[in-house]
Design an enzyme around this catalytic site. Structure first.
Site, mmCIF file in Angstrom:
data_model
loop_
_atom_site.group_PDB
_atom_site.id
_atom_site.type_symbol
_atom_site.label_atom_id
_atom_site.label_comp_id
_atom_site.label_asym_id
_atom_site.label_seq_id
_atom_site.Cartn_x
_atom_site.Cartn_y
_atom_site.Cartn_z
ATOM 1 N N TYR A 85 -11.519 -5.260 11.224
ATOM 2 C CA TYR A 85 -10.390 -4.316 11.344
ATOM 3 C C TYR A 85 -10.319 -3.799 12.789
ATOM 4 O O TYR A 85 -9.278 -3.880 13.440
ATOM 5 C CB TYR A 85 -10.548 -3.136 10.370
ATOM 6 C CG TYR A 85 -9.738 -1.950 10.798
ATOM 7 C CD1 TYR A 85 -10.342 -0.859 11.430
ATOM 8 C CD2 TYR A 85 -8.360 -1.934 10.643
ATOM 9 C CE1 TYR A 85 -9.594 0.203 11.881
ATOM 10 C CE2 TYR A 85 -7.600 -0.873 11.082
ATOM 11 C CZ TYR A 85 -8.218 0.203 11.708
ATOM 12 O OH TYR A 85 -7.468 1.249 12.165
ATOM 13 N N SER A 145 -6.440 2.687 17.293
ATOM 14 C CA SER A 145 -7.439 3.555 16.661
ATOM 15 C C SER A 145 -8.610 3.825 17.602
ATOM 16 O O SER A 145 -8.974 2.971 18.412
ATOM 17 C CB SER A 145 -7.958 2.878 15.383
ATOM 18 O OG SER A 145 -9.099 3.535 14.905
ATOM 19 N N LYS A 150 -7.450 -4.348 16.147
ATOM 20 C CA LYS A 150 -6.824 -3.313 16.995
ATOM 21 C C LYS A 150 -7.042 -3.646 18.467
ATOM 22 O O LYS A 150 -6.143 -3.545 19.296
ATOM 23 C CB LYS A 150 -7.389 -1.923 16.659
ATOM 24 C CG LYS A 150 -6.991 -1.410 15.289
ATOM 25 C CD LYS A 150 -5.470 -1.311 15.137
ATOM 26 C CE LYS A 150 -5.062 -0.834 13.765
ATOM 27 N NZ LYS A 150 -3.587 -0.868 13.579
ATOM 28 N N ASN A 159 0.847 -1.204 0.000
ATOM 29 C CA ASN A 159 0.000 0.000 0.000
ATOM 30 C C ASN A 159 0.880 1.251 0.000
ATOM 31 O O ASN A 159 0.515 2.289 0.544
ATOM 32 C CB ASN A 159 -0.900 -0.022 1.253
ATOM 33 C CG ASN A 159 -2.040 0.989 1.127
ATOM 34 O OD1 ASN A 159 -2.361 1.435 0.024
ATOM 35 N ND2 ASN A 159 -2.608 1.370 2.251
ATOM 36 N N ASN A 194 -11.816 7.264 2.788
ATOM 37 C CA ASN A 194 -11.864 8.320 3.801
ATOM 38 C C ASN A 194 -12.303 9.658 3.201
ATOM 39 O O ASN A 194 -12.101 9.941 2.018
ATOM 40 C CB ASN A 194 -10.502 8.461 4.492
ATOM 41 C CG ASN A 194 -10.118 7.200 5.277
ATOM 42 O OD1 ASN A 194 -9.044 6.673 5.125
ATOM 43 N ND2 ASN A 194 -11.022 6.720 6.124
ATOM 44 N N TYR A 206 -5.435 6.638 17.417
ATOM 45 C CA TYR A 206 -5.585 7.800 16.521
ATOM 46 C C TYR A 206 -7.060 8.105 16.305
ATOM 47 O O TYR A 206 -7.865 7.186 16.167
ATOM 48 C CB TYR A 206 -5.021 7.507 15.129
ATOM 49 C CG TYR A 206 -3.652 6.913 15.066
ATOM 50 C CD1 TYR A 206 -3.284 6.166 13.951
ATOM 51 C CD2 TYR A 206 -2.707 7.089 16.069
ATOM 52 C CE1 TYR A 206 -2.011 5.602 13.847
ATOM 53 C CE2 TYR A 206 -1.443 6.524 15.978
ATOM 54 C CZ TYR A 206 -1.108 5.787 14.866
ATOM 55 O OH TYR A 206 0.139 5.226 14.759
HETATM 56 C C1 WQD Z 1 -15.300 10.351 8.226
HETATM 57 C C2 WQD Z 1 -16.706 10.912 8.087
HETATM 58 C C3 WQD Z 1 -18.251 9.408 7.028
HETATM 59 C C4 WQD Z 1 -16.309 9.430 3.106
HETATM 60 C C5 WQD Z 1 -12.043 5.478 9.529
HETATM 61 C C6 WQD Z 1 -11.711 4.242 10.302
HETATM 62 C C7 WQD Z 1 -10.791 4.605 11.438
HETATM 63 C C8 WQD Z 1 -9.592 5.307 10.877
HETATM 64 C C9 WQD Z 1 -10.004 6.550 10.116
HETATM 65 C C10 WQD Z 1 -7.823 3.755 10.448
HETATM 66 C C11 WQD Z 1 -17.769 9.867 8.391
HETATM 67 C C12 WQD Z 1 -18.030 10.655 6.171
HETATM 68 C C13 WQD Z 1 -16.600 9.681 4.446
HETATM 69 C C14 WQD Z 1 -17.201 9.868 2.100
HETATM 70 C C15 WQD Z 1 -18.618 10.803 3.795
HETATM 71 N N1 WQD Z 1 -8.873 4.452 10.019
HETATM 72 N N2 WQD Z 1 -17.737 10.354 4.760
HETATM 73 N N3 WQD Z 1 -18.330 10.553 2.475
HETATM 74 O O1 WQD Z 1 -14.980 6.285 9.229
HETATM 75 O O2 WQD Z 1 -14.363 8.144 10.875
HETATM 76 O O3 WQD Z 1 -12.709 6.358 10.375
HETATM 77 O O4 WQD Z 1 -10.876 6.105 9.055
HETATM 78 O O5 WQD Z 1 -7.314 3.754 11.526
HETATM 79 O O6 WQD Z 1 -10.411 3.417 12.091
HETATM 80 O O7 WQD Z 1 -12.910 3.730 10.863
HETATM 81 O O8 WQD Z 1 -13.246 8.063 8.640
HETATM 82 O O9 WQD Z 1 -12.885 9.451 6.646
HETATM 83 O O10 WQD Z 1 -14.083 7.207 6.387
HETATM 84 O O11 WQD Z 1 -15.254 9.128 7.473
HETATM 85 O O12 WQD Z 1 -19.657 11.404 4.121
HETATM 86 O O13 WQD Z 1 -16.990 9.676 0.864
HETATM 87 O O14 WQD Z 1 -16.913 11.303 6.726
HETATM 88 O O15 WQD Z 1 -19.634 9.054 7.025
HETATM 89 O O16 WQD Z 1 -18.839 10.531 9.019
HETATM 90 P P1 WQD Z 1 -13.953 7.206 9.803
HETATM 91 P P2 WQD Z 1 -13.829 8.431 7.200
#
Ligand code: WQD
Length: 337
Positions: free
Chosen positions: A150, A125, A154, A35, A199, A177
């Site tokens: 996942y 996390s 953790k 990755n 993300n 994090y």
């Molecule tokens: C953030 C917010 C989505 C994408 C994840 C993992 C966590 C860590 C960080 C590894 C949420 C919204 C997102 C999109 C959206 N990863 N969203 N449209 O889910 O908080 O955390 O990534 O360690 O463990 O769970 O991050 O960036 O995916 O989402 O509306 O296209 O943005 O619903 O509210 P998340 P995210």
């Protein structure tokens, strides 16, 4: 003393290698390049003036891990980033996650436990909290049943480290994090998601570049001020510096517990719509988006209490949400130029 950074060519790993080298640590990187690309080494060297030693090793291969520690027998500290981290993929392919995220951890700890003392920093996390009852989230908030394989890896990882530290010379710091975003302001390194970004922030910057038609906002009917989910977006450079601070704490061994846990966030929650508005402000352009259904597994709100990290670890964030979005946008434009 040499410091091993596993996953050191990845998003958070590469930023941490830069900060470690700036602080004079002697770093060796392991990455299996699943990755990340080896060219990230050039970005690290361009910023910190030094290319770290690099070994292309898959940590699932026990013999390769043992061989590495035979060749690098002066490694006394490990910062372990290497892991699979896509929540959705982990639901589809749980065994990939249990093998990659658990076996690799066990093989690393088996090597370190042969040494009279060793320091271990684990990339964990906020996902372990699930939907915490109280905001901001403190480190003693209960760990909820994992919502994905996942997240389970953790939780299991943290428990393995607790058990091993009790009976070996390993002392450890678990770093939970919140949501890492942004890039080094030189735009020499940054986040390089493969395929469609899961993300929020990389999806926003790719949309702004015209690589994606529009951002889908996953629900605006949550019980929050504007109906969209709230998260704690922490600049990756602040996050990287927290790892250097944690390593120094272990090396200096000032009356620390065998295993300590810290939440790493800004302490401020931002909704999806607030992030979109902040991005439009820093980029000077409108972001096309549409509201769609909620995403399975999303928690409503998660942002960190920063008291313990400030008072005990002696670390706090210096950069803002806008700094993170500005640097992410600069990086996206550089990568696509
Ligand atoms: C953030 C917010 C989505 C994408 C994840 C993992 C966590 C860590 C960080 C590894 C949420 C919204 C997102 C999109 C959206 N990863 N969203 N449209 O889910 O908080 O955390 O990534 O360690 O463990 O769970 O991050 O960036 O995916 O989402 O509306 O296209 O943005 O619903 O509210 P998340 P995210």
């Amino acid at each position: 003393m040499k410091i091993l950074v596993t996953g050191g060519l990845g998003f958070i790993g590469s930023h941490t290698v830069v900060e470690l080298q700036k602080e004079g640590f002697n770093v060796v990187v392991i990455d299996n390049l699943s990755n990340a690309s080896e060219s990230v080494l050039d970005g690290i060297a361009a910023i910190s003036g030094k290319k770290p030693a690099f070994e292309k090793i898959d940590l699932r291969d026990k013999a390769s891990v043992s061989d590495f520690f035979r060749r690098y027998n002066d490694v006394l500290g490990v910062i372990h980033f290497a892991a699979s981290k896509a929540v959705g993929e982990s639901v589809e392919n749980p065994l990939l996650y249990y093998e990659n995220n658990i076996n690799a951890l066990v093989y690393l700890l088996q090597e370190l436990s042969q040494k009279p003392e060793a320091h271990f920093i684990f990339s964990s996390s906020c996902t372990v909290y699930g939907q915490a009852e109280k905001m901001p989230i403190t480190e003693d908030a209960s760990v909820q049943p994992a919502m994905s394989p996942y997240g389970n890896t953790k939780q299991i990882g943290e428990e393995i480290i607790q058990d091993v530290a009790k009976v070996t010379g390993i002392d450890a710091i678990l770093l939970r994090y919140f949501n890492p975003i942004g890039a080094h302001d030189s735009a020499q390194i940054g986040e390089l998601p493969i395929g469609v970004p899961q993300n929020l922030v990389p999806y926003i910057t790719q949309t702004a570049m015209g690589l994606r038609k529009e951002l889908s906002v996953y629900g605006n009917d949550y019980p929050t001020p504007d109906g969209t989910c709230i998260r704690d977006y922490i600049h990756v450079v602040d996050l990287a510096n927290a790892h250097v601070t944690a390593l120094k704490r272990l090396v200096e061994k000032k009356n620390i517990q065998k295993v300590e846990t810290f939440n790493l966030g800004t302490g401020t929650g931002s909704s999806v719509l607030e992030v979109i508005n902040a991005f439009e402000k820093v980029s000077g352009q409108k972001l096309p988006y549409k509201i769609v259904d909620r995403r399975e597994g999303d928690v409503i709100s998660a942002y960190a209490s920063t008291d313990k990290a400030n008072e005990i670890l002696g670390w706090k964030t210096k950069l803002t949400l806008e700094d993170g979005l500005r640097s992410a946008w600069k990086w996206e434009q550089k990568v696509r130029s």
